[in-house]
Design a protein around this motif. Structure first.
Motif, PDB file in Angstrom:
ATOM      1  N   ALA A 172       0.737  -1.272   0.021  1.00  0.00           N
ATOM      2  CA  ALA A 172       0.139  -0.184   0.032  1.00  0.00           C
ATOM      3  C   ALA A 172       0.818   1.143   0.011  1.00  0.00           C
ATOM      4  O   ALA A 172       0.653   2.235  -0.847  1.00  0.00           O
ATOM      5  CB  ALA A 172      -1.013   0.030   1.114  1.00  0.00           C
ATOM      6  N   GLN A 173       1.951   1.230   0.703  1.00  0.00           N
ATOM      7  CA  GLN A 173       2.714   2.338   0.916  1.00  0.00           C
ATOM      8  C   GLN A 173       3.617   2.618  -0.446  1.00  0.00           C
ATOM      9  O   GLN A 173       3.608   3.881  -0.670  1.00  0.00           O
ATOM     10  CB  GLN A 173       3.727   2.146   2.064  1.00  0.00           C
ATOM     11  N   THR A 174       3.974   1.571  -1.200  1.00  0.00           N
ATOM     12  CA  THR A 174       4.426   1.645  -2.566  1.00  0.00           C
ATOM     13  C   THR A 174       3.499   2.227  -3.489  1.00  0.00           C
ATOM     14  O   THR A 174       4.137   3.068  -4.248  1.00  0.00           O
ATOM     15  CB  THR A 174       5.017   0.226  -2.804  1.00  0.00           C
ATOM     16  N   LEU A 175       2.227   1.707  -3.433  1.00  0.00           N
ATOM     17  CA  LEU A 175       1.318   2.272  -4.373  1.00  0.00           C
ATOM     18  C   LEU A 175       0.973   3.582  -3.986  1.00  0.00           C
ATOM     19  O   LEU A 175       0.842   4.625  -5.112  1.00  0.00           O
ATOM     20  CB  LEU A 175       0.009   1.621  -4.314  1.00  0.00           C
ATOM     21  N   LYS A 176       0.833   4.088  -2.856  1.00  0.00           N
ATOM     22  CA  LYS A 176       0.849   5.696  -2.618  1.00  0.00           C
ATOM     23  C   LYS A 176       1.971   6.199  -3.128  1.00  0.00           C
ATOM     24  O   LYS A 176       1.692   7.532  -3.655  1.00  0.00           O
ATOM     25  CB  LYS A 176       0.857   5.731  -1.084  1.00  0.00           C
ATOM     26  N   LYS A 177       3.309   6.127  -3.053  1.00  0.00           N
ATOM     27  CA  LYS A 177       4.319   6.638  -3.340  1.00  0.00           C
ATOM     28  C   LYS A 177       4.253   6.736  -4.977  1.00  0.00           C
ATOM     29  O   LYS A 177       4.662   7.833  -5.512  1.00  0.00           O
ATOM     30  CB  LYS A 177       5.728   6.095  -2.975  1.00  0.00           C
ATOM     31  N   MET A 178       4.099   5.882  -5.721  1.00  0.00           N
ATOM     32  CA  MET A 178       3.960   5.622  -7.224  1.00  0.00           C
ATOM     33  C   MET A 178       2.773   6.627  -7.494  1.00  0.00           C
ATOM     34  O   MET A 178       3.045   7.541  -8.374  1.00  0.00           O
ATOM     35  CB  MET A 178       3.310   4.297  -7.464  1.00  0.00           C
ATOM     36  N   PHE A 179       1.476   6.617  -6.849  1.00  0.00           N
ATOM     37  CA  PHE A 179       0.578   7.664  -7.075  1.00  0.00           C
ATOM     38  C   PHE A 179       1.058   9.105  -7.040  1.00  0.00           C
ATOM     39  O   PHE A 179       0.723  10.045  -7.775  1.00  0.00           O
ATOM     40  CB  PHE A 179      -0.673   7.306  -6.549  1.00  0.00           C
ATOM     41  N   ASP A 180       1.679   9.460  -5.786  1.00  0.00           N
ATOM     42  CA  ASP A 180       2.247  10.611  -5.584  1.00  0.00           C
ATOM     43  C   ASP A 180       3.145  11.274  -6.666  1.00  0.00           C
ATOM     44  O   ASP A 180       3.086  12.374  -7.077  1.00  0.00           O
ATOM     45  CB  ASP A 180       2.822  10.913  -4.272  1.00  0.00           C
ATOM     46  N   LYS A 181       4.156  10.315  -7.123  1.00  0.00           N
ATOM     47  CA  LYS A 181       4.973  10.866  -8.124  1.00  0.00           C
ATOM     48  C   LYS A 181       4.275  10.982  -9.340  1.00  0.00           C
ATOM     49  O   LYS A 181       4.581  11.916 -10.152  1.00  0.00           O
ATOM     50  CB  LYS A 181       6.041   9.607  -8.505  1.00  0.00           C
ATOM     51  N   ILE A 182       3.018  10.148  -9.873  1.00  0.00           N
ATOM     52  CA  ILE A 182       2.153  10.412 -10.969  1.00  0.00           C
ATOM     53  C   ILE A 182       1.639  11.623 -11.019  1.00  0.00           C
ATOM     54  O   ILE A 182       1.690  12.459 -11.928  1.00  0.00           O
ATOM     55  CB  ILE A 182       1.447   9.360 -11.028  1.00  0.00           C
ATOM     56  N   ARG A 183       0.960  11.989  -9.705  1.00  0.00           N
ATOM     57  CA  ARG A 183       0.289  13.081  -9.472  1.00  0.00           C
ATOM     58  C   ARG A 183       1.275  14.347  -9.723  1.00  0.00           C
ATOM     59  O   ARG A 183       0.853  15.576 -10.061  1.00  0.00           O
ATOM     60  CB  ARG A 183      -0.220  13.220  -8.447  1.00  0.00           C
ATOM     61  N   SER A 184       2.203  14.246  -9.239  1.00  0.00           N
ATOM     62  CA  SER A 184       3.545  15.302  -9.228  1.00  0.00           C
ATOM     63  C   SER A 184       3.908  15.562 -10.649  1.00  0.00           C
ATOM     64  O   SER A 184       4.977  16.468 -10.625  1.00  0.00           O
ATOM     65  CB  SER A 184       4.570  15.074  -8.060  1.00  0.00           C
ATOM     66  N   GLY A 185       3.701  14.779 -11.368  1.00  0.00           N
ATOM     67  CA  GLY A 185       4.152  14.922 -13.024  1.00  0.00           C
ATOM     68  C   GLY A 185       5.531  14.133 -13.276  1.00  0.00           C
ATOM     69  O   GLY A 185       6.280  14.506 -14.337  1.00  0.00           O
ATOM     70  N   ASP A 186       6.057  13.128 -12.420  1.00  0.00           N
ATOM     71  CA  ASP A 186       7.412  12.618 -12.654  1.00  0.00           C
ATOM     72  C   ASP A 186       7.083  11.804 -14.001  1.00  0.00           C
ATOM     73  O   ASP A 186       6.202  11.087 -13.858  1.00  0.00           O
ATOM     74  CB  ASP A 186       7.515  11.731 -11.657  1.00  0.00           C
ATOM     75  N   PRO A 187       8.210  12.173 -14.829  1.00  0.00           N
ATOM     76  CA  PRO A 187       7.871  11.670 -16.237  1.00  0.00           C
ATOM     77  C   PRO A 187       8.414   9.872 -16.212  1.00  0.00           C
ATOM     78  O   PRO A 187       8.041   9.450 -17.233  1.00  0.00           O
ATOM     79  CB  PRO A 187       8.951  12.029 -17.021  1.00  0.00           C
ATOM     80  N   ALA A 188       8.878   9.645 -15.216  1.00  0.00           N
ATOM     81  CA  ALA A 188       9.479   8.140 -15.208  1.00  0.00           C
ATOM     82  C   ALA A 188       9.372   7.401 -13.874  1.00  0.00           C
ATOM     83  O   ALA A 188      10.107   7.765 -12.722  1.00  0.00           O
ATOM     84  CB  ALA A 188      10.904   7.692 -15.806  1.00  0.00           C
ATOM     85  N   VAL A 189       8.218   6.634 -13.386  1.00  0.00           N
ATOM     86  CA  VAL A 189       8.036   5.936 -12.274  1.00  0.00           C
ATOM     87  C   VAL A 189       8.242   4.705 -12.284  1.00  0.00           C
ATOM     88  O   VAL A 189       7.768   3.965 -13.094  1.00  0.00           O
ATOM     89  CB  VAL A 189       6.543   6.505 -11.893  1.00  0.00           C
TER      90      VAL A 189
END
Length: 308
Positions: A172-189
């Motif tokens: 769950a923590q990994t998915l939260k971190k992944m989603f935060d990076k996607i929402r912040s505009g990180d081009p490569a997650v």
């Protein structure tokens, strides 16, 4: 009729019982402070209909709140304060079954006053039935509070867009971190291989709400405005009170203009009768009322008792 409206001293349980007969609490807004907010400002909209000239020794706020919230105000001549407005109970009846006298009690008076209406006391009433405007104000305040509450709930619900399913806290923590990076505009997650099956499909199951389908704030805001326009129509304030459409004709607008004047004209006539009675009993005191805004063109005759 509420116990508070007929001035019967009752305990809270009896008052609630009488009120719930007329106003079931299951149909009302849960946010009582929100209801009070709209009640307060809708009442001030009512006050803005008329412009008053009152004697210098009269408190204008007391006069307005008594007239509109109680339905009538008694004008009496007191040894201590002269001719002043007071609220009191009405009793008796005359040949037309109208109240015959008023009983007025005030801690600053030396005694309770019983004054004969038309002889020792004049009554300025808002409506022919001596009732107040609070039932109308409360009706629309409750509607607007419910609409406002619904708007806030829909806005909050619209914020929920994506839900993931995870098998462990670490996942769950990994998915939260992944989603935060996607929402912040990180081009490569980048995530670990354990989040994908052998065929490359993800192991998590996302749930994405269709925000567009559940977002109805625009419609609610439009309905909220319609409720306010209905209230303005009922209290005689000119407004469009029509949906925006290309083929709106002049007669439809004029029909609404007539509708806005029906109640406010009746109230003015009732108030004017009370003013005339007051001046007849207590002389030509500085007491008059006019419309704050000019009546529509259909009312070409000046209002009786106005300053024109």
């Amino acid at each position: 009729m509420y116990a508070s409206e007929i001035s019967i001293p009752t305990e809270y349980d009896v008052n609630n019982l009488l009120a719930n007969i007329m106003s079931p609490n299951t149909l009302h807004c849960r946010n009582n402070m929100l209801f009070g907010y709209f009640r307060r400002y809708l009442l001030q909209e009512v006050f803005s209909i008329y412009k008053w000239n009152l004697p210098d020794n009269w408190d204008p706020d007391y006069f307005l709140y008594t007239l509109f919230c109680r339905g009538y105000v008694c004008i009496i001549d007191t040894p201590e304060f002269g001719v002043i407005p007071q609220w009191g109970g009405l009793g008796g009846y005359n040949v037309f079954y109208r109240p015959a006298y008023a009983i007025i009690a005030n801690p600053l008076f030396k005694r309770t006053i019983q004054a004969d209406i038309g002889k020792d006391c004049a009554v300025i009433k808002l409506m022919p039935d001596y009732r107040s405007i609070m039932d109308l104000v409360d009706h629309y305040a409750d509607k607007m509070a419910l609409a406002s509450e619904t708007i806030e709930i829909n806005l909050a619900n619209s914020m929920v867009s994506t839900v993931f399913g995870a098998e462990s806290k670490a996942e769950a923590q990994t998915l939260k971190k992944m989603f935060d990076k996607i929402r912040s505009g990180d081009p490569a997650v980048v995530v670990g291989k354990k989040f994908f099956k052998d065929d490359g499909t993800p192991t998590w199951q996302p749930f994405q709400a269709n925000v567009k389908n559940i977002y109805i704030v625009s419609d609610l805001l439009s309905d909220f405005r319609k409720i306010k326009e209905q209230f303005l129509t009922d209290i005689g304030t000119p407004n469009a009170n029509t949906d925006k459409r290309e083929r709106l004709i002049t007669s439809e607008v004029e029909s609404n203009t007539v509708e806005t004047r029906t109640k406010v004209e009746l109230w003015m006539e009732s108030i004017q009768r009370g003013i005339r009675e007051t001046k007849k009993l207590f002389g030509d005191i500085d007491l008059s009322v006019t419309y704050r805004y000019d009546p529509p063109a259909m009312n070409k005759e000046p209002v009786e008792g106005s300053e024109e």
